[in-house]
Enzyme design. Structure first.
Site, mmCIF file in Angstrom:
data_model
loop_
_atom_site.group_PDB
_atom_site.id
_atom_site.type_symbol
_atom_site.label_atom_id
_atom_site.label_comp_id
_atom_site.label_asym_id
_atom_site.label_seq_id
_atom_site.Cartn_x
_atom_site.Cartn_y
_atom_site.Cartn_z
ATOM 1 N N CYS A 180 0.824 -1.197 0.000
ATOM 2 C CA CYS A 180 0.000 0.000 0.000
ATOM 3 C C CYS A 180 0.858 1.247 0.000
ATOM 4 C CB CYS A 180 -0.886 0.007 1.237
ATOM 5 S SG CYS A 180 0.130 0.008 2.724
ATOM 6 N N ASP A 235 65.640 -28.271 -13.584
ATOM 7 C CA ASP A 235 65.805 -28.656 -14.967
ATOM 8 C C ASP A 235 66.901 -27.751 -15.518
ATOM 9 O OD1 ASP A 235 65.141 -29.837 -17.479
ATOM 10 O OD2 ASP A 235 64.191 -27.933 -17.992
ATOM 11 N N ASP A 269 59.984 -25.567 -16.696
ATOM 12 C CA ASP A 269 59.303 -24.565 -17.508
ATOM 13 C C ASP A 269 57.794 -24.757 -17.664
ATOM 14 O OD1 ASP A 269 58.853 -26.488 -19.357
ATOM 15 O OD2 ASP A 269 60.257 -25.719 -20.834
ATOM 16 N N ASP A 308 58.005 -29.686 -18.593
ATOM 17 C CA ASP A 308 58.275 -30.337 -17.319
ATOM 18 C C ASP A 308 57.018 -30.558 -16.489
ATOM 19 O OD1 ASP A 308 61.012 -30.252 -17.903
ATOM 20 O OD2 ASP A 308 61.148 -28.199 -17.156
#
Lengths: 807, 126
Positions: free
Chosen positions: A41, A493, A694, A698
């Protein structure tokens, strides 16, 4: 430079309004539409509208009953859509903000805003309730004095007694009128003040505690709510019906000032904690802020500035010196030096030429260039990093499990202990048993701090991952961090990790007395190798190109696997390769034997050149060692780590490289599968192995290792493959990451130790264990100060990681 | 010992018993996920001082969509964490935030707030 989400951006451009006088009134205003549920309302509509208009910072609010929505214009520096939603909900109607897709950037920004708001609100509440607390303390003085004189002996709360004894003369001097009020007036004033603080500043404690209770759970709010709630109810009864207590031999003590002070102190602790928590993600916020707001692009032949989120893929972007690079891309024309330190940790500017890739958010230093936009929005390097960091900061470290288990059962146990404390005091105390029992039980509830345990590990993870990211070290999460702190073996590595990964020609040696010059040899060999795909061949061809030697076409080219290549150039039959190839052609190698051995001893790969069946010379190719490798490996050795080099090279070449960088454990001649096997073998021997490689070739070994470090090339981030991604292409990142992880582990252990010891010592002291021997009792007010301090101290200890030296 | 002391002792012991029963032993209602047209199991969880429902039962190997409806601004509930799924998400206040995951294993998986104070449980069954 703050970043802007698409939604806010549109609105911000409309912000500079022109007022009636025609001048620019640069008011900050934003507009938001909030759907409202449950309005039926006009009265509902008016109620919601009034509630919104009453909020500070709201410039205009209009609620539409038909559309069931509220359109609010507000000052974003004073309020926020969330506060507005809360205001609507407080009127009893439902409201929520529309869901929207969020990028990592948006999420981080939204979280930052929410945290900032929370901090400000807590600070305001803490300050105000603290002031009320002081007023309440002052009001309590005459009350306590009267009670002490008329009703019973000394005040039970030792802290309040001390305050009273030391403050009364001062209060009597400054505000003698306070002592003219009747106890009735004073106690009802205190009651009103307490109700106000509980209902406003402390309201959330009770709401949350109740909500948790309904679902069979209990948390810090439960302890605060029960502690202060009990103290309040006791005081109200003592105020309203003191005879009830007196007739039962119990003294009607009041704890109003304690309730207010406890709430004020806990809110202060929460505010400090919120501020410190914000600082734990400061590094992440800085990353988000790297993204500039606008980009200068070429459209229809003209340069135009547009919002960065409107940049299209493949669009041409122009960047001038000193500007931030708006999006990722690749240079088309122009050269420059780019400062990528904020993303990769590389301190020196990186030279960029046409074809080179750029990272959005980095700073162009010297030249002007044009580039083509590639990855945008949530695919950009920066967005990836932010996303990864958000995930990392949220991840759990295994060491937290203990804290998790403890905090899961903590609150109900503390509730039980508080009841036990009450019972024991009530039964055993000689003087004022109910009061003592009550004060001790409340102190137990208030001093217990499950938050310190919950914060101990996550805050350290957040600060550490943020610090790592600032140095170009992306750590995947708490678990990776914890394992990195336990590493004792580092497997490196060789190619691309220790070395540049880009073989180059180092020596060309013609045989003494041959008719072929150095240049002839290079030209002939390069002409043959131009047809080969071997990485060493590529190095020779590049070398010839650099010297601008014209290459000829090779006839009858043949690649002999594992040996070399043969072919005919300008009528000369050429064979380039190793000893085995030369043996096939019965070439006598005696003239270069010594030279070849010397080269191999230096870690180079010598190749024999035979022309028309006769040895003409040697050409040596080597993968140069990165300038930083030696120093970084020395540091790893000094840190007590076992460093191992893995390579597919021959033993001799491998050993030569290893010698140059200071590694004494070499595993040569391994294939990619062999790398995994080597890592596994070491793990089975009980070592905690880090593998550095890398990310692409790897990947299996990185996955097998306890911690996989992917060494990046600046832009190619193999985020998924590894536990730690190093944005900078050198081994110093490995050193920093391990040092940071070790330091973080230490911080986590300190935090956990402190959090546990605090509770293990604090709770019994609050319960009064020291009373029989030393007469020491803890005031509930002091208990709340200790609790506030304990969680703040844990966060602060984590924040010290920001200044840890990890280089 | 006085009558009052006896009352306090008995009252205290029963309160402790009740607390431990209520927080540790009383069963939390389990909510079963509904399945939508695309075969996604969807559950709406209200975040307000806790997770309601706090225990959610789903089927294995089927995508689960959890819709978190955060109805408060308290910093405590601003993040949802599923440690076993490696998920952490920020839940903006007064918004619904959807989180999707597909459990591949059966078992009980806890979810918590960022500080692991609020807790819920995902039960994955065959």
């Amino acid at each position: 430079m703050p970043t802007t989400t698409p939604l806010v951006l549109i609105e911000k451009r409309n912000r500079t309004d022109t007022d009636e006088t025609g001048t620019n009134a640069a008011t900050t205003r934003e507009k938001v539409t909030i759907p409202v549920k449950g309005m039926t309302c006009a009265a509902c509509q008016a109620r919601v509208q009034r509630a919104l208009q009453a909020k500070p910072g709201v410039l205009d609010a209009s609620v539409n009953l038909m559309l069931k929505s509220a359109v609010v214009t507000y000052d974003p520096t004073a309020t926020s859509p969330m506060v507005l939603v809360e205001a609507i909900r407080e009127t009893g109607y439902g409201a929520e903000l529309a869901a929207q897709d969020q990028t990592a950037f948006d999420e981080q920004e939204a979280q930052d805003r929410a945290q900032e708001e929370e901090y400000r609100e807590l600070r305001r509440k803490a300050l105000l309730s603290g002031s009320f607390g002081l007023v309440a303390m002052a009001l309590s003085m005459p009350l306590m004095g009267a009670a002490e004189a008329e009703i019973h002996g000394p005040v039970a709360d030792p802290f309040m007694r001390w305050v009273m004894e030391s403050m009364t003369p001062a209060i009597r001097a400054v505000a003698p009128w306070l002592y003219t009020f009747t106890p009735w007036v004073l106690s009802y004033t205190l009651l009103a003040l307490t109700l106000l603080v509980m209902g406003w500043a402390g309201r959330h404690f009770y709401v949350r505690a109740w909500s948790a209770f309904r679902h069979h759970s209990a948390d810090m709010n439960t302890l605060i709510a029960v502690g202060t709630g009990a103290a309040f109810l006791y005081s109200v009864l003592a105020t309203v019906a003191p005879e009830f207590f007196l007739s039962r031999g119990v003294l009607p003590d009041l704890y109003y000032e304690a309730v207010i002070m406890i709430i004020a102190l806990i809110l202060t602790g929460n505010a400090l904690e919120a501020r410190a928590k914000r600082q734990t993600s400061a590094a992440l916020r800085r990353l988000v802020e790297l993204q500039p707001n606008t980009a200068r692009v070429v459209r229809a032949g003209a340069e135009v500035d547009i919002p960065v989120n409107e940049v299209q893929g493949e669009e041409i972007v122009i960047v001038r010196p000193g500007e931030r690079i708006p999006v990722d891309g690749a240079i088309i024309s122009g050269t420059s030096a780019v400062d990528e330190s904020m993303v990769t940790g590389e301190s020196l500017p990186v030279e960029k030429q046409p074809g080179d890739r750029l990272i959005g958010g980095t700073i162009n230093r010297t030249g002007t260039f044009r580039y083509r936009a590639t990855t945008l929005g949530s695919d950009s390097v920066l967005a990836h990093i932010v996303k990864l960091m958000r995930e990392a900061q949220g991840s759990r470290a295994p060491i937290q499990r203990l804290a998790d288990q403890a905090s899961g059962i903590f609150v109900p146990i503390v509730l039980s202990l508080a009841i036990a404390t009450f019972v024991i005091w009530f039964v055993t105390a000689d003087q004022a048993p109910a009061m003592r029992a009550f004060a001790a039980a409340v102190a137990v509830l208030i001093i217990a701090c499950p938050c310190a345990m919950g914060l101990a590990v996550p805050t350290a993870v957040m600060v550490a991952t943020g610090k790592g990211a600032e140095g170009g070290i992306l750590i995947k999460g708490g678990e990776a961090l914890q394992r990195a702190g336990q590493i004792n073996t580092v497997v490196l590595d060789k190619t691309g990790t220790i070395t540049e990964g880009r073989p180059t020609v180092t020596d060309v040696v013609p045989v003494l007395g041959t008719e072929w010059s150095e240049k002839d040899l290079v030209r002939l060999v390069a002409s043959i190798e131009a047809s080969s795909e071997h990485p060493l061949a590529e190095a020779i061809v590049r070398y010839a190109n650099e010297q601008s030697l014209p290459l000829a076409t090779a006839d009858s080219f043949q690649s002999v696997t594992g040996r070399g290549a043969t072919g005919v150039i300008d009528g000369a039959a050429l064979a380039v390769g190793n000893e085995a190839l030369m043996a096939d052609y019965a070439v006598d190698l005696i003239a270069t034997k010594e030279e070849a051995e010397r080269l191999a001893g230096e870690g180079k790969t010598p190749m024999y050149i035979a022309i028309n069946g006769k040895l003409a010379g040697l050409i040596a190719v080597a993968d140069p060692i990165k300038s930083t490798s030696r120093e970084a490996i020395q540091k790893l050795n000094r840190m007590g780590l076992t460093v191992v080099m893995l390579t597919g090279d021959h033993q001799r070449t491998a050993e030569a490289i290893a010698r140059q960088v200071g590694i004494d454990r070499v595993v040569a001649g391994v294939l990619p599968d062999g790398k995994v096997a080597e890592v596994r073998r070491r793990q089975q021997a009980g070592e905690v192995v880090a593998m550095v490689g890398d990310g692409i070739n790897d990947a299996p070994a990185l996955a097998q290792a306890d911690v996989g470090f992917a060494i990046g090339t600046g832009t190619d981030i193999a985020l998924e493959a590894s536990d730690v991604t190093l944005m900078r292409n050198d081994l110093h990142g490995v050193v920093s990451a391990i040092l940071l992880a070790r330091r973080t582990m230490r911080t986590m252990k300190q935090n956990l130790f402190w959090a546990f010891v605090y509770n293990v010592v604090g709770i019994p002291v609050a319960a009064g264990i020291l009373y029989p021997a030393f007469g020491i009792l803890l005031s509930p007010i002091l208990a709340s100060a200790a609790m506030a301090f304990s969680s703040v101290s844990v966060v602060t200890n984590s924040l010290r990681l920001r200044h840890a030296r990890v280089a | 010992m006085s009558m009052m002391e006896w009352i306090v002792i008995i009252g205290g012991i029963s309160s402790i018993a009740w607390i431990n029963w209520y927080f540790f032993l009383a069963r939390q209602p389990v909510s079963n996920a509904g399945i939508d047209g695309e075969g996604v199991q969807e559950v709406a969880i209200v975040v307000e001082g806790g997770y309601h429902p706090a225990v959610v039962s789903v089927k294995r190997d089927r995508p689960v969509r959890l819709v978190f409806d955060r109805r408060e601004r308290s910093g405590c509930s601003e993040e949802i964490v599923f440690p076993d799924f490696g998920v952490r998400k920020f839940l903006p206040a007064f918004r619904k935030t959807t989180l999707e995951l597909t459990p591949a294993q059966t078992g009980n998986f806890e979810f918590t707030c960022g500080m692991s104070m609020l807790r819920g449980r995902l039960i994955v069954q065959d």
